[in-house]
Design an enzyme around this catalytic site. Structure first.
Site, PDB file in Angstrom:
ATOM      1  N   GLU A  36     -18.121 -16.620 -85.620  1.00 14.45           N
ATOM      2  CA  GLU A  36     -17.211 -17.046 -85.369  1.00 14.45           C
ATOM      3  C   GLU A  36     -15.825 -16.687 -85.980  1.00 14.45           C
ATOM      4  O   GLU A  36     -16.052 -17.671 -87.240  1.00 14.45           O
ATOM      5  CB  GLU A  36     -17.243 -17.241 -83.285  1.00 14.45           C
ATOM      6  N   HIS A 173     -18.119 -15.994 -76.556  1.00 14.08           N
ATOM      7  CA  HIS A 173     -17.802 -16.509 -77.879  1.00 14.08           C
ATOM      8  C   HIS A 173     -17.931 -17.866 -78.861  1.00 14.08           C
ATOM      9  O   HIS A 173     -16.831 -18.704 -79.134  1.00 14.08           O
ATOM     10  CB  HIS A 173     -16.496 -16.265 -77.320  1.00 14.08           C
TER      11      HIS A 173
END
Length: 213
Positions: A36, A173
């Site tokens: 990320e 995510h």
């Protein structure tokens, strides 16, 4: 490689990346990983989380996961997207420490990711900047394989493949969740390749013949 100050914001020096081979193969031993980041461009942006899951003979044997303090505040957009907050990152180790741990965990394994070039570019630049290491492990991009096997789909992002196969995407995510989901999709695509081509060997042979790898 260095960071250059630009209007008060550090950014990396652009480099030519000499990455490993992009394989169209289904392996038994590999590491699935995900990152990320604070944005889309490793020239300006930074890693804020990295996760990797090691598989031997198709079975999980070990994991690596850490948040990364980018040394500046992340935007509300990234927090909304990932659920990662500045508070969560304030006591995390910095890129220098975390990427060394990641590199030691991965070793010379083939790595797997969905849309692999995105994640690899961040890792390559970070390892080169911090340790003068060229991260040239061979890799498999599950998006590339999915495009070959599921050409009827308009898009082959992680959320698209999760929806197609009915896999849970709540929690997307976050690096560890996305790595787990990518591993699941990789195994599902392996089964589909066998179903369509009769064997993994025949799938690889056909792909090499059609696309030249």
């Amino acid at each position: 490689m260095i960071k250059i100050s630009f209007n008060g914001q550090d950014r990396r020096e652009k480099v030519d990346r000499d990455k490993g081979r992009n394989l169209l193969e289904f392996l038994d031993n590999y590491i699935v990983f995900d990152t990320e980041t604070t944005g889309l461009d490793p020239y300006y942006d930074s890693i804020i989380e990295v996760a990797a899951i090691k598989y031997k003979n198709g079975e999980e044997v070990e994991r690596f996961q850490e948040l990364v303090n980018p040394q500046y505040g992340i935007s509300s957009f990234i927090t909304d997207l990932t659920g990662i907050t500045n508070e969560m990152l304030k006591d995390a180790r910095d890129e220098l420490a975390v990427l060394r741990g990641f590199y030691d965990f991965v070793g010379d394994s083939v790595v797997i990711a969905l849309h692999a070039h995105f994640d690899l570019n961040f890792l390559y630049d970070g390892l080169l900047e911090n340790y003068n290491i060229k991260f040239d492990n061979d890799f498999v991009d599950t998006m590339r394989i999915a495009r070959r096997l599921l050409d009827e789909l308009d898009h082959h992002r992680l959320k698209d493949l999760a929806k197609y196969y009915g896999y849970e995407y709540q929690g997307g995510h976050r690096a560890e969740f996305d790595a787990e989901l990518t591993a699941k999709i990789f195994k599902t695509l392996r089964s589909l390749a066998i179903e369509k081509y009769g064997s993994i060997e025949e799938f690889s042979k056909r792909q090499s013949a059609y696309y030249g790898q």
